[in-house]
Enzyme design. Structure first.
Site, PDB file in Angstrom:
ATOM      1  N   THR A   8       0.847  -1.186   0.000  1.00  0.00           N
ATOM      2  CA  THR A   8       0.000   0.000   0.000  1.00  0.00           C
ATOM      3  C   THR A   8       0.892   1.249   0.000  1.00  0.00           C
ATOM      4  O   THR A   8       1.985   1.243   0.554  1.00  0.00           O
ATOM      5  CB  THR A   8      -0.942   0.042   1.215  1.00  0.00           C
ATOM      6  OG1 THR A   8      -0.199   0.297   2.414  1.00  0.00           O
ATOM      7  CG2 THR A   8      -1.700  -1.276   1.373  1.00  0.00           C
ATOM      8  N   GLY A   9       0.405   2.310  -0.644  1.00  0.00           N
ATOM      9  CA  GLY A   9       1.206   3.531  -0.733  1.00  0.00           C
ATOM     10  C   GLY A   9       2.488   3.306  -1.502  1.00  0.00           C
ATOM     11  O   GLY A   9       3.559   3.768  -1.093  1.00  0.00           O
ATOM     12  N   GLY A  13       8.238   7.425  -2.730  1.00  0.00           N
ATOM     13  CA  GLY A  13       8.924   7.311  -1.440  1.00  0.00           C
ATOM     14  C   GLY A  13       9.378   5.912  -1.080  1.00  0.00           C
ATOM     15  O   GLY A  13       9.862   5.150  -1.923  1.00  0.00           O
ATOM     16  N   TYR A 193      -0.756  11.512  14.371  1.00  0.00           N
ATOM     17  CA  TYR A 193       0.198  10.658  13.657  1.00  0.00           C
ATOM     18  C   TYR A 193       0.946   9.761  14.646  1.00  0.00           C
ATOM     19  O   TYR A 193       1.014   8.540  14.464  1.00  0.00           O
ATOM     20  CB  TYR A 193       1.191  11.520  12.880  1.00  0.00           C
ATOM     21  CG  TYR A 193       2.207  10.721  12.095  1.00  0.00           C
ATOM     22  CD1 TYR A 193       1.881  10.179  10.858  1.00  0.00           C
ATOM     23  CD2 TYR A 193       3.498  10.516  12.594  1.00  0.00           C
ATOM     24  CE1 TYR A 193       2.807   9.442  10.134  1.00  0.00           C
ATOM     25  CE2 TYR A 193       4.426   9.785  11.874  1.00  0.00           C
ATOM     26  CZ  TYR A 193       4.079   9.248  10.649  1.00  0.00           C
ATOM     27  OH  TYR A 193       4.996   8.511   9.945  1.00  0.00           O
TER      28      TYR A 193
END
Length: 346
Positions: A8-9, A13, A193
């Site tokens: 995922t993601g 990056g 976060y």
């Protein structure tokens, strides 16, 4: 046997760097990039196929910040694949990060400078918001969406005679002091976060306790301080121009400044090569770099209360149950409305 890996993601990056490293390690993988932005995902896929032209790279639309998107994506996964070997839970957000400028400059010229950069402790706050599901956005994206994805894919992750892995991208910013079990969504705080990342650490421990007997193993990593889009969003660009020489200098004295996505993905890649039954379920595996840039992985014990892990796991199961009930009632209401409309037409 061909292994199936979902990340995922994965469009940029650390996620994209991991995909590059995995394909370099094993070109026979069936790799799935699960991303929210499909345009960026397609660009990432093209980049991977440029360096690995024979690779099998799939795309999956997934927004882990949306319950409906997770459910829809999970159904798509179950039609495509017969098993999942690795599920890398890498997607995450840190919305509207704000820096205490005074604390930043005080820390910059103090002995605490390394810890300040490495963890952001006492430095960063975020402004969270409610999403369309009525949940806190950071909690949903960083934790609950991934939890729901695991639950939806258990039939592919927990199969007889198979060992599967879930790997969470956590953070050095995951601090126990930012989390409250009575406010697991962090509605009343300013560090969602940090709270969500600490919760993912706890959830990993709970998953091992409940699912190891079914062949599913969970691990947690910390990528170190990596310069990604998320990191660059913390400070204005001129700040990064100002402090980057200092960061490269400080890197000589600390191993947590991985800086590049490739180095940050070190622990994720290292876990790909390990026997999960030999790993410590209470350890967080850190990506580290020497002053000369050599990467390596090191386990460090997490500050985890196992009883609290169980409470969190139960609360997430209850939240999942509530959402399934709500969706079922909503769908039943839609069907009744369609039926009524049909009767009226007659």
């Amino acid at each position: 046997m061909e292994r199936t890996v979902i990340v995922t993601g994965a469009n940029s990056g650390i996620g994209l760097a991991l995909c590059e490293r995995l394909l370099t390690e094993d070109s026979t993988l069936r790799l799935c990039l699960a991303c929210r932005n499909m345009q960026r995902a397609q660009a990432a896929r093209s980049a991977l196929l440029t360096s690995h032209p024979d690779a099998r790279v799939d795309l999956l639309h997934l927004d882990v910040g949306s319950v409906q998107s997770v459910l829809t994506a999970a159904q798509e996964v179950k039609t495509r694949y017969s098993r999942i070997d690795f599920l890398y839970l890498n997607a995450g957000i840190m919305p509207n990060p704000q820096v205490d400028v005074r604390a930043f400059f005080n820390g910059l010229f103090s002995r605490n400078v390394v810890n300040m950069f490495a963890t952001g402790e006492g430095l960063l706050t975020q402004q969270d918001q409610i999403n369309s599901d009525g949940l806190q956005e950071v909690f949903t994206t960083n934790l609950f969406g991934h939890f729901l994805l695991i639950r939806e894919l258990e039939s592919l992750l927990c199969q007889a005679g198979q060992v599967s892995r879930v790997v969470w991208t956590s953070s050095s910013n995951a601090r126990r002091s930012a989390f409250s079990i009575d406010d697991m969504q962090h509605r009343n705080g300013t560090e969602p976060y940090s709270s969500s990342k600490y919760a993912s650490d706890m959830l990993s421990v709970a998953i091992n306790r409940h699912k190891n007997s079914q062949g599913l193993f969970s691990s947690v990593i910390c990528p170190g301080l990596v310069m990604t889009n998320l990191t660059y969003g913390i400070l204005p660009s001129f700040f990064w121009t100002l402090i980057m020489p200092i960061m490269w200098l400080v890197r000589i004295f600390t191993n947590t400044f991985t800086l590049t996505p490739y180095n940050g993905a070190e622990a994720l890649h290292w876990l790909f090569l390990q026997n999960p039954e030999c790993l410590d379920p209470r350890a967080k595996y850190h990506s580290l770099s020497s002053g000369l840039g050599k990467s390596y992985t090191q386990p460090r014990q997490m500050d985890i209360d196992e009883e609290m892990c169980e409470v969190l796991y139960s609360k997430l199961l209850e939240l999942e149950k509530d959402f399934r009930r709500t969706l079922s009632e909503r769908n039943a209401g839609k069907e009744a409305h369609v039926q009524t409309a049909g009767d009226e037409e007659k």
